[in-house]
Structure formats: structure tokens, C-alpha cells
Motif scaffolding. Structure first.
Motif, short mmCIF file in Angstrom:
data_model
loop_
_atom_site.label_atom_id
_atom_site.label_comp_id
_atom_site.label_asym_id
_atom_site.label_seq_id
_atom_site.Cartn_x
_atom_site.Cartn_y
_atom_site.Cartn_z
N ALA A 1 0.75 -1.04 0.06
CA ALA A 1 0.15 -0.10 0.06
C ALA A 1 0.95 1.27 -0.06
O ALA A 1 0.36 2.29 -0.64
N GLU A 2 2.15 0.99 0.45
CA GLU A 2 3.18 2.30 0.51
C GLU A 2 3.63 2.59 -1.05
O GLU A 2 3.34 4.03 -1.27
N HIS A 3 3.74 1.63 -1.76
CA HIS A 3 4.22 2.01 -3.19
C HIS A 3 4.18 0.96 -3.87
O HIS A 3 4.56 -0.27 -3.81
N ASP A 4 3.34 0.92 -4.85
CA ASP A 4 3.20 -0.30 -5.84
C ASP A 4 4.34 -0.80 -6.52
O ASP A 4 5.45 -0.29 -6.98
N PRO A 5 4.72 -2.17 -6.21
CA PRO A 5 5.68 -2.95 -6.62
C PRO A 5 5.85 -2.91 -8.31
O PRO A 5 6.94 -3.32 -8.77
N LYS A 6 4.76 -2.69 -8.71
CA LYS A 6 4.58 -2.93 -10.43
C LYS A 6 5.79 -1.67 -10.67
O LYS A 6 6.46 -1.85 -11.73
N ALA B 1 3.55 -11.79 3.01
CA ALA B 1 3.41 -10.85 1.98
C ALA B 1 2.18 -11.01 1.26
O ALA B 1 1.59 -11.89 1.29
N GLU B 2 1.47 -9.91 1.00
CA GLU B 2 0.24 -10.08 0.06
C GLU B 2 0.57 -10.69 -1.17
O GLU B 2 1.77 -10.77 -1.66
#
Length: 525
Positions: free
Chosen positions: A275-280, A298-299
Motif C-alpha cells: 500500500a506504500e508504493h506499488d511494486p509494479k 507478503a500480500e
């Protein structure tokens, strides 16, 4: 004793020193119970402000902040701040009043199903339907709010229950529940990945600034020589003074931090929430070996599918990695990037440069001690602070990022000034500032001192920037503003409007170090 007295005694047993909130008719018994206690009730000007104060208190102290509101609109006004704490993993306990149970089965004045309404934005919530359940309910609310990962909980307290007499006592508090040490198999797998990587890198998230994790993380990156980038909420986990720091994921004049993480072949993600920073954005091709270090698994996400998950106490995990790792990574691949980032964030403006947030930050950093706290509101200024404000200690740059809610800065300054002994600065845009500017009155009533910086451009600037980048034009974002200097003075505090870079430097140098509440307007060009 009354159930309201019992609830307050339970708050005392939890170590609560203050409650932020607004009075309400259905809170009458609880308010008078607070008056007779050691818990200070702080009336604020809007319930959203109360929730933001509890939110920031929780982030800075690790102990749950408490906010209070009455039923109906009081409770609904709390929700934004409670949701912010929920997504930013800040311990918070919200208490709302409710009408008597005898009228809740039918439509009645101001009655809403508040417990159901809070359900998506809290870890746990309940209505205290029986006076005898007060001790268990309060203890559970605080235990779950503060347990890793921390977050928000909610208690609804009907007025007829509050007035009941009950024979009960608070439950004793216990030491916090601690996560176990990491399992040895996963630890060894993680070590193998790091030792065989050509360009390992640390991604420090929100969880890296909680508990002693930051100290352990610094020991690890210095021992191994791994570069580290932070999410916006992980700023300060690794000091930006260290040669291994590449600041945040978006730092650098040409995206040098992005270039570093693109080049990395192994990412050690410490306390990272997607939610902090999109890993994409940093693992677009899903080709990086990822080690997940956190208190929870991990989500599930196609761009964040870790090779190894170390689900355990973060500090213990980092200590275990440091003991096993006996390598030193080659620094050549990231040192040039580090040098460009440092040069970019350190450059002071030329006299004729227009006022921008980024160019102001070197002066603000120079005016603040390492341990002073900066609280950023949300808007285009937040992006500049996240990318360019050098942060040296954990939890000294507070950014709302999970929910990214405007209006947090001034209430957050109130909470910070009460919770910590260092200087506090809040930075906000003109849009977010006027959302909760009334809490300046709360600050003056309490005799608090901190610095408010308002960056003004008569616009919801971040939205207009994105509109222009997408369409070439903007709509629905323009604002008008009062005279902020006079606005500050109407509260009995000093207001400043520097006209040159020299004025900005001298003004910040003077006001940040004082114990006075002041406002500095910086007009962006």
C-alpha cells in the motif's frame, strides 16, 4: 462505579495520558468521568482533527492514540483519520458514543450503524453492550491496536451502558506480544540469495522505522555495504548521511533511485507494505529475487511474489542476517547514483530562482536538528518532501501515504508537540491547510509551539499537474485564499511571508528553533 468511570480507569491502566475529541450529549457520563481522572481530555475543533492527532501520536510513540466522538456525524467525521491510521499502521483506539439501546432497533435521531461503518477501516471493533465487558473490550482494543502490525480499533459506548453501575476492575496490562525469531532454513536461503547477487539492494518500508528495526537495519547495510532506498514512510530507517543511502524510491534529478532499483538483482524488502508504493513500479518485469522481511506474510501480488519470506520479528531477522553475511558488495554500481542524488538535494537556489518546495528544503533541513520532526500534509509538496528532504532518524519525517489524506499536518503538529520534546515543523499546501486550520486554536489554547509552513499556489497543485500531464489542461483545481499572514495573526500568533531566498533562510532559522507557534507562508512561483 459507573461504567463510564470503569472505562476511564481502564484507559489509565493502559497508560493513556490524553484523549482528543469533541463533546457530545451521549458522552456526558464519560466526559465527567474523564474530568475526575488523570487522563486529560483535549477538546478539538473537528473530529477529523482528533483522529489525526491520535494517528500521529501513535506513529511517534508506538502507544495507541485515543480519539473520542459522539454518535452520528461525530463518528462519521472520525472515519478519515481512523482510516489513515489503519493504512499507515498507526496504533489508534477510537471511542464513539451512541444513543440508548432501547432506541437502536428503530430509526431514531442521529442513529447509524457505526460499528458496521467502521468495520473496513479497523483491525477490530465492537459495541460495549454490557457494562461488565468494559475491561475486556478496552484491553482487547489496545492489545490489537498496538500488536504488530499495529492499526486502528474502535469501541462504541451507548449512553445507557455508560450510566450503569458495575462491579469490575480493569484488566492488568501485559508486556507486548513479541514475534518469534526467524526460522533457520529461511534465514539461510535469504543469505544465499544476497551472497550470490551481483547488485543486492535494501527496500526499507514503514515497518523498518518501528521498534528497534532501524538500528538493526543500519548495522546490516553498513556491514554488508548494500545500498538502501526507502518508501515515503520508511524515510530515516537508514540515515541519508550514510554512503549507502539512495533516499527514497523516486529520488534524484533523473530518477537515480529508480535506476538503482532497476539495476538491482536482489531486493531485501524490510517492513514493506505494498500500500506504500506499488511494486509494479520497481519490479515491472517480475525478474528480481525478493526477500520479504516482515511481521506478516507478503500480500499476494504478481509483481511482489517473494522468493523467501522471513515472517518473524524484524529486528531479530536483521540481526540474524548480519551475523551470517560476511560479504561486502562492490559499491561502484551505485556510488555515482548516490553522488548525483546528494548533489541534487543539497543544492541551494540562486537568488533569482523562483520559489519552489524543492529549493526550500535545503534551508528547512539546515534549520532543523537531526531529531526534529517534520510532518507533511498531502499534495505536490509531499512529493517534493518525500523525494528530496534528507532524513537522518526514524520517525522524524511523518508522511500520510497509505490513505494519503489531506488535512493531517496541523492536527499532527498538535499531537507531535504534546508527545515529543524536539522541535516540530508541519508543511502543508494551501488546500490541505484550510481543511483543518481551525486546530491552530487548539494549539494556542494548549500553549503549544511549532512551525507551520504553508506553500501557496491557489490550486490543488498535484491534481492539476496530473491533469496537465494527461490532457494538456486542467479543470476544477483553482482556489482563492485569505491573507495567511493576517489569518495567523487573528489567532494571536506570528505570521511571516518571506519575499527572497535570504528571507526564507533567515525566517526558518529563527522560527524553527523557538518555542512559539508561528506560520510561514511561502508563495510558489
Amino acid at each position: 462505579m459507573k461504567a463510564s468511570d470503569l472505562l476511564v480507569r481502564c484507559l489509565e491502566a493502559e497508560g493513556v495520558e490524553r484523549v482528543f475529541g469533541l463533546p457530545g450529549e451521549e458522552l456526558e457520563d464519560l466526559l465527567f468521568s474523564l474530568r475526575a481522572s488523570d487522563v486529560e481530555f483535549i477538546p478539538v475543533r473537528h473530529e477529523q482533527g482528533a483522529a489525526f492527532m491520535a494517528d500521529v501520536h501513535g506513529r511517534l510513540t508506538g502507544a495507541a492514540g485515543v480519539c473520542l466522538a459522539t454518535l452520528g456525524p461525530g463518528a462519521t467525521n472520525l472515519i478519515t483519520g481512523v482510516a489513515d491510521a489503519h493504512l499507515d499502521k498507526s496504533p489508534l483506539v477510537a471511542i464513539t458514543g451512541q444513543g440508548g439501546r432501547e432506541r437502536l432497533h428503530k430509526e431514531s435521531h442521529q442513529a447509524l450503524d457505526i460499528v458496521q461503518m467502521f468495520e473496513p477501516v479497523v483491525k477490530w471493533n465492537t459495541q460495549i453492550a454490557e457494562a461488565e465487558t468494559v475491561p475486556e473490550s478496552v484491553r482487547k482494543a489496545f492489545k490489537l491496536a498496538q500488536y504488530e502490525k499495529p492499526g486502528a480499533t474502535h469501541l462504541e459506548f451507548p449512553e445507557d451502558v455508560a450510566a450503569e453501575f458495575v462491579e469490575a476492575v480493569p484488566l492488568p496490562t501485559r508486556p507486548r506480544v513479541h514475534r518469534s525469531d526467524p526460522d533457520q532454513t529461511s534465514l539461510n536461503q535469504a543469505v544465499d540469495l544476497i551472497e550470490t547477487a551481483e547488485a543486492p539492494l535494501v527496500l526499507a518500508g514503514n515497518g523498518a522505522v518501528r521498534t528497534p528495526a532501524a538500528r538493526r537495519l543500519r548495522e546490516l547495510v553498513e556491514h554488508v555495504g548494500m545500498p538502501a532506498v526507502a518508501t515515503y514512510m520508511g524515510k530515516g530507517a537508514v540515515s541519508d548521511r550514510l554512503d549507502v543511502s539512495l533516499m527514497t524510491l523516486d529520488s534524484g534529478p533523473d530518477g537515480e533511485a529508480v535506476a538503482a532499483i532497476a539495476e538491482a538483482d536482489c531486493v531485501l524488502a524490510v517492513g514493506y507494505d505494498i500500500a506504500e508504493h506499488d511494486p509494479k513500479s520497481w519490479n515491472p518485469d517480475r525478474d528480481k529475487r525478493v526477500i520479504h522481511v516482515d511481521h506478516e506474510p507478503a500480500e499476494v501480488y504478481e509483481h511482489y511474489n517473494p522468493d523467501v519470506e522471513l515472517v518473524a520479528d524484524i529486528s531479530a531477522t536483521l540481526r540474524g542476517l548480519r551475523k551470517r553475511l560476511d560479504i561486502e558488495t562492490a559499491s561502484a554500481w551505485y556510488q555515482d547514483l548516490r553522488e548525483r542524488i546528494v548533489a541534487d538535494v543539497s543544492r541551494e537556489p540562486e537568488p533569482d530562482d523562483p520559489f519552489t518546495v524543492k529549493r526550500t528544503l535545503p534551508y528547512l533541513r539546515a534549520a532543523m536538528a537531526d531529531e526534529d520532526v517534520l510532518i507533511s500534509d498531502v499534495g505536490s509538496h509531499k512529493m517534493a518532501i518525500a523525494r528530496h528532504f534528507r532524513t537522518y532518524e526514524p520517525n522524524t519525517c511523518i508522511i500520510s501515504n497509505g490513505l494519503a489524506s489531506m488535512g493531517i499536518a496541523v492536527p499532527g503538529g498538535v499531537a507531535a508537540a504534546l508527545a515529543i520534546d524536539t522541535n516540530v515543523v508541519v508543511a502543508t499546501g494551501d488546500g490541505g491547510f484550510l481543511m483543518n486550520a481551525a486546530e491552530i486554536e487548539t494549539a494556542t489554547r494548549l500553549g503549544l509551539g511549532f512551525t507551520i509552513i504553508v506553500f501557496t499556489d491557489d490550486d490543488y497543485g498535484l491534481i492539476s499537474e496530473k491533469q496537465v500531464s494527461h490532457t494538456g489542461e486542467q479543470f476544477g483545481t483553482e482556489l482563492t485564499n485569505p491573507d495567511f499572514q493576517q489569518f495567523a495573526e487573528s489567532f494571536g500568533i506570528e505570521g511571516y511571508r518571506p519575499e527572497t531566498w535570504g528571507d526564507i533562510e533567515s525566517t526558518l532559522e529563527r522560527v524553527v528553533s523557538t518555542d512559539e507557534l508561528s506560520l510561514v507562508e511561502i508563495r510558489l512561483e
